[in-house]
Scaffold this active site. Structure first.
Site, mmCIF file in Angstrom:
data_model
loop_
_atom_site.group_PDB
_atom_site.id
_atom_site.type_symbol
_atom_site.label_atom_id
_atom_site.label_comp_id
_atom_site.label_asym_id
_atom_site.label_seq_id
_atom_site.Cartn_x
_atom_site.Cartn_y
_atom_site.Cartn_z
ATOM 1 N N ILE A 12 0.872 -1.258 -0.168
ATOM 2 C CA ILE A 12 0.171 0.263 -0.102
ATOM 3 C C ILE A 12 0.747 1.467 0.396
ATOM 4 N N ALA A 83 4.163 1.418 7.634
ATOM 5 C CA ALA A 83 5.230 0.419 8.374
ATOM 6 C C ALA A 83 5.111 -0.519 9.154
ATOM 7 N N THR A 125 -6.471 -1.279 10.486
ATOM 8 C CA THR A 125 -6.914 -2.373 9.357
ATOM 9 C C THR A 125 -8.125 -2.336 10.529
ATOM 10 N N ASP A 126 -9.537 -3.363 9.912
ATOM 11 C CA ASP A 126 -10.579 -3.452 10.417
ATOM 12 C C ASP A 126 -10.315 -4.688 11.345
ATOM 13 N N GLU A 127 -9.398 -5.227 11.123
ATOM 14 C CA GLU A 127 -9.316 -6.382 11.901
ATOM 15 C C GLU A 127 -9.382 -6.240 13.714
ATOM 16 N N TYR A 152 -0.749 -10.549 14.620
ATOM 17 C CA TYR A 152 -1.258 -9.185 14.187
ATOM 18 C C TYR A 152 -2.465 -8.393 14.502
ATOM 19 N N ALA A 154 -4.109 -8.214 16.782
ATOM 20 C CA ALA A 154 -3.747 -8.025 18.535
ATOM 21 C C ALA A 154 -2.481 -6.875 18.330
ATOM 22 N N LYS A 156 -2.046 -4.514 15.401
ATOM 23 C CA LYS A 156 -1.740 -3.349 15.422
ATOM 24 C C LYS A 156 -3.283 -2.910 16.037
ATOM 25 N N PHE A 192 -4.002 -13.842 -0.677
ATOM 26 C CA PHE A 192 -4.522 -13.973 -1.350
ATOM 27 C C PHE A 192 -4.819 -14.094 -2.526
ATOM 28 N N LEU A 208 -7.678 -22.397 -1.549
ATOM 29 C CA LEU A 208 -8.564 -21.558 -0.826
ATOM 30 C C LEU A 208 -8.959 -22.532 0.876
ATOM 31 N N ARG A 216 -14.639 -11.290 3.094
ATOM 32 C CA ARG A 216 -13.805 -10.155 2.868
ATOM 33 C C ARG A 216 -14.543 -8.717 2.181
ATOM 34 N N ASP A 278 -7.217 -25.229 7.368
ATOM 35 C CA ASP A 278 -8.406 -23.701 7.304
ATOM 36 C C ASP A 278 -6.984 -22.898 8.273
ATOM 37 N N ARG A 279 -7.209 -21.517 7.874
ATOM 38 C CA ARG A 279 -5.821 -21.117 9.254
ATOM 39 C C ARG A 279 -6.660 -21.348 10.732
HETATM 40 P P1 NAD Z 1 3.363 -4.860 3.751
HETATM 41 O O1 NAD Z 1 3.467 -5.836 3.829
HETATM 42 O O2 NAD Z 1 3.449 -4.401 2.468
HETATM 43 O O3 NAD Z 1 4.099 -3.348 3.729
HETATM 44 C C1 NAD Z 1 4.987 -3.709 4.850
HETATM 45 C C2 NAD Z 1 6.281 -2.877 4.821
HETATM 46 O O4 NAD Z 1 7.208 -2.302 6.421
HETATM 47 C C3 NAD Z 1 7.117 -3.489 4.009
HETATM 48 O O5 NAD Z 1 8.228 -2.632 3.406
HETATM 49 C C4 NAD Z 1 7.912 -3.797 4.833
HETATM 50 O O6 NAD Z 1 9.539 -3.985 4.518
HETATM 51 C C5 NAD Z 1 7.636 -2.244 6.031
HETATM 52 N N1 NAD Z 1 8.351 -2.946 7.211
HETATM 53 C C6 NAD Z 1 7.761 -3.378 8.627
HETATM 54 N N2 NAD Z 1 8.379 -3.457 9.102
HETATM 55 C C7 NAD Z 1 9.488 -2.301 9.541
HETATM 56 C C8 NAD Z 1 9.775 -1.730 10.102
HETATM 57 N N3 NAD Z 1 9.670 -2.053 11.618
HETATM 58 N N4 NAD Z 1 10.917 -0.646 9.929
HETATM 59 C C9 NAD Z 1 10.510 -0.098 8.883
HETATM 60 N N5 NAD Z 1 9.167 -0.713 7.747
HETATM 61 C C10 NAD Z 1 9.230 -2.150 8.142
HETATM 62 O O7 NAD Z 1 2.136 -4.145 4.044
HETATM 63 P P2 NAD Z 1 0.819 -3.768 2.963
HETATM 64 O O8 NAD Z 1 -0.026 -4.694 2.608
HETATM 65 O O9 NAD Z 1 1.421 -2.881 2.528
HETATM 66 O O10 NAD Z 1 0.279 -2.785 4.743
HETATM 67 C C11 NAD Z 1 0.181 -1.420 4.927
HETATM 68 C C12 NAD Z 1 -0.160 -0.741 6.446
HETATM 69 O O11 NAD Z 1 -1.717 -1.068 5.882
HETATM 70 C C13 NAD Z 1 0.150 -1.518 6.985
HETATM 71 O O12 NAD Z 1 0.520 -0.694 8.559
HETATM 72 C C14 NAD Z 1 -1.317 -2.894 6.896
HETATM 73 O O13 NAD Z 1 -1.754 -3.018 8.799
HETATM 74 C C15 NAD Z 1 -2.371 -1.449 6.650
HETATM 75 N N6 NAD Z 1 -3.782 -2.563 6.338
HETATM 76 C C16 NAD Z 1 -3.298 -3.167 5.276
HETATM 77 C C17 NAD Z 1 -4.387 -3.506 4.879
HETATM 78 C C18 NAD Z 1 -4.114 -4.607 3.212
HETATM 79 O O14 NAD Z 1 -5.370 -5.669 3.032
HETATM 80 N N7 NAD Z 1 -3.327 -5.038 3.159
HETATM 81 C C19 NAD Z 1 -5.578 -3.272 4.988
HETATM 82 C C20 NAD Z 1 -6.123 -1.907 5.911
HETATM 83 C C21 NAD Z 1 -4.792 -1.629 6.423
HETATM 84 O O1 DAU Z 2 -8.957 -7.079 7.132
HETATM 85 C C1 DAU Z 2 -7.527 -6.374 6.458
HETATM 86 C C2 DAU Z 2 -6.522 -7.061 6.247
HETATM 87 O O2 DAU Z 2 -6.565 -7.868 5.380
HETATM 88 C C3 DAU Z 2 -5.296 -6.133 6.496
HETATM 89 O O3 DAU Z 2 -5.028 -5.827 7.956
HETATM 90 C C4 DAU Z 2 -4.264 -7.222 6.633
HETATM 91 O O4 DAU Z 2 -2.512 -6.864 6.843
HETATM 92 C C5 DAU Z 2 -3.652 -7.952 5.372
HETATM 93 O O5 DAU Z 2 -3.460 -9.535 5.227
HETATM 94 C C6 DAU Z 2 -5.871 -8.889 5.016
HETATM 95 O O6 DAU Z 2 -5.921 -10.099 5.375
HETATM 96 P P1 DAU Z 2 -6.396 -11.186 5.312
HETATM 97 O O7 DAU Z 2 -6.005 -12.329 6.760
HETATM 98 O O8 DAU Z 2 -8.016 -11.442 6.039
HETATM 99 O O9 DAU Z 2 -5.625 -11.369 4.591
HETATM 100 P P2 DAU Z 2 -5.000 -12.578 3.342
HETATM 101 O O10 DAU Z 2 -4.524 -12.354 1.911
HETATM 102 O O11 DAU Z 2 -4.465 -13.231 4.014
HETATM 103 O O12 DAU Z 2 -6.459 -13.056 2.962
HETATM 104 C C7 DAU Z 2 -7.795 -13.292 2.341
HETATM 105 C C8 DAU Z 2 -8.867 -14.365 2.729
HETATM 106 O O13 DAU Z 2 -8.629 -15.523 1.953
HETATM 107 C C9 DAU Z 2 -8.663 -14.948 4.517
HETATM 108 O O14 DAU Z 2 -10.370 -15.308 4.475
HETATM 109 C C10 DAU Z 2 -7.892 -16.028 4.085
HETATM 110 C C11 DAU Z 2 -7.868 -16.742 2.637
HETATM 111 N N1 DAU Z 2 -6.974 -17.235 1.809
HETATM 112 C C12 DAU Z 2 -5.522 -16.632 2.475
HETATM 113 C C13 DAU Z 2 -4.607 -17.389 1.412
HETATM 114 C C14 DAU Z 2 -2.968 -17.026 1.358
HETATM 115 C C15 DAU Z 2 -7.381 -18.294 0.763
HETATM 116 O O15 DAU Z 2 -8.177 -18.945 1.005
HETATM 117 N N2 DAU Z 2 -6.139 -19.016 0.676
HETATM 118 C C16 DAU Z 2 -4.816 -18.538 0.583
HETATM 119 O O16 DAU Z 2 -3.994 -18.890 -0.091
#
Ligand code: NAD
Ligand code: DAU
Length: 342
Positions: A12, A83, A125-127, A152, A154, A156, A192, A208, A216, A278-279
């Site tokens: 992001i 980050a 995050t919404d989590e 994760y 917790a 956040k 995913f 899956l 989601r 499953d996870r």
């Molecule tokens: P990502 O894992 O793709 O990227 C995280 C980045 O943070 C990486 O470049 C990593 O090197 C860097 N990083 C990690 N620890 C660090 C540290 N101690 N110091 C400096 N850099 C560090 O994550 P993302 O999916 O881009 O998520 C970005 C933010 O958005 C996170 O805070 C996440 O909780 C939040 N978020 C993500 C989602 C999602 O769906 N991916 C949704 C809602 C919120």
């Molecule tokens: O809701 C926001 C969150 O969304 C962010 O805070 C997290 O950083 C981001 O990783 C994401 O969390 P999820 O755990 O929901 O995302 P993930 O992509 O890991 O998985 C999405 C859904 O798909 C989840 O229900 C688990 C499932 N899954 C995941 C993988 C990797 C599968 O069914 N198969 C897979 O291979």
């Protein structure tokens, strides 16, 4: 406008940096990223060096963080804190990096912003709200009680609480956003949607978790980042904004859409993907009520057609194998250690 963007080499954050460079010619960005496995320097490689400086360091390193934040002296300058360790599956295998980056890292950012009186936007995050039943008519609102499930979420939740305490106790000029699941370009192939796309592109079968009933609330990363920019420009200090695009789908539905768009499955007995173990503690459903963010800030998501957004994302991965191929085999080898086909 000078911005320090933590985590700017991740999914992001890199999309955010690219958008700001394109849309704000007056902006200078410093990316503070420790370049963990989740970072990819190629996501920023084509950006002009005089506009984007990359500092490879841990945001929990107070001296580095202080030094960068001290340079933010203009009225529109800010820290945008992306980050984090972000993948639930990894947090179940090894929680400590999550405590370090998400809690200690956020603490160091808060202290730097407090010392230098700098505006902060914290990306969350919404989590943090836990999960909902499939038939629950309620969605998450800023008043929903925190109830995180995984290490994760917790950590956040802990980082959000630190931000709230620094606002109240020290008058820190900060906002928080809690967003739902993002998809789009530059997302790590452990997640995913890109995992399934790149499995199909490399002749592997998509995976899956369980039955795929988990829901989601998908939002395109560009819509999330547009909301973050809007909060920076117009957000009220001290507030929490929820960001989502009414994109609720079961994992099974998303999987079927990807398989259909990519021509996987035989249209008969073989759906084109495998159900796997499953996870543990798998959150059932997330759903965001973003109405206040829309009404108060005038923000609207533009990617309202998930199928079209997925088609574009599939195209992006198809045309950028150099970006993801180097890490694909390692990610799948790691999943193979625990995952079993059901
Ligand atoms: P990502 O894992 O793709 O990227 C995280 C980045 O943070 C990486 O470049 C990593 O090197 C860097 N990083 C990690 N620890 C660090 C540290 N101690 N110091 C400096 N850099 C560090 O994550 P993302 O999916 O881009 O998520 C970005 C933010 O958005 C996170 O805070 C996440 O909780 C939040 N978020 C993500 C989602 C999602 O769906 N991916 C949704 C809602 C919120
Ligand atoms: O809701 C926001 C969150 O969304 C962010 O805070 C997290 O950083 C981001 O990783 C994401 O969390 P999820 O755990 O929901 O995302 P993930 O992509 O890991 O998985 C999405 C859904 O798909 C989840 O229900 C688990 C499932 N899954 C995941 C993988 C990797 C599968 O069914 N198969 C897979 O291979």
């Amino acid at each position: 406008m000078r911005l320090v963007v933590t985590g700017g080499a991740g999914f992001i954050g890199a999309n955010f940096v690219r958008t700001v460079v394109r849309d704000h010619p007056d902006a200078h960005l410093t990316v503070l990223d420790s370049m963990t496995y989740a970072a990819n320097s190629a996501s920023l490689a084509d950006l002009p060096a005089d506009r984007v400086e990359v500092v490879e360091a841990d945001c929990a390193d107070q001296a580095v963080t202080d030094g960068l934040v001290a340079g933010l002296t203009g009225p529109r300058d800010a820290v945008v804190h992306f980050a984090a360790e972000s993948h639930n599956d990894n947090s179940l295998a090894a929680p400590w990096p999550f405590v370090h980056s998400n809690i200690v890292g956020t603490y160091a950012i808060l202290e730097a912003c407090r010392r230098h009186d700098v505006r902060l936007h914290h990306v969350s995050t919404d989590e943090v709200y836990g999960d909902l039943e499939l038939d629950d008519p309620a969605k998450f609102t800023p008043e929903t009680a925190y109830n995180p499930s995984s290490p994760y979420s917790a950590t956040k939740a802990g980082s959000d609480m630190l931000v709230r305490a620094w606002v109240r106790s020290f008058g820190l000029r900060a906002t928080i956003s809690n967003c739902s699941n993002n998809y789009g370009p530059y997302q790590h192939v452990e997640k995913f949607i890109p995992r399934q796309i790149t499995n199909l592109l490399t002749g592997r079968r998509p995976r899956l978790y369980g039955s795929g009933a988990n829901v989601r609330d998908w939002i395109h990363v560009h819509d999330h980042n547009a909301a973050v920019l809007r909060i920076l420009e117009r957000g009220e200090l001290g507030r929490t904004y929820l960001v989502g695009a009414d994109g609720e789908r079961s994992n099974l539905q998303v999987m079927q859409m990807i398989c259909e768009l990519m021509g996987a499955g035989d249209g008969g007995d073989d759906p084109g993907f495998d159900h796997v173990t499953d996870r543990p503690g798998h959150d059932l459903r997330y759903a965001i009520d973003a109405s206040r963010t829309r009404e108060e800030l005038g923000w609207e998501p533009r990617y309202t057609d998930l199928r079209e957004g997925l088609r574009q994302t599939i195209d992006w991965y198809r045309h950028h194998p150099d970006w993801w191929e180097p890490v694909k085999a390692r990610v799948e080898a790691r999943y193979a250690q625990t995952e079993r086909v059901l």
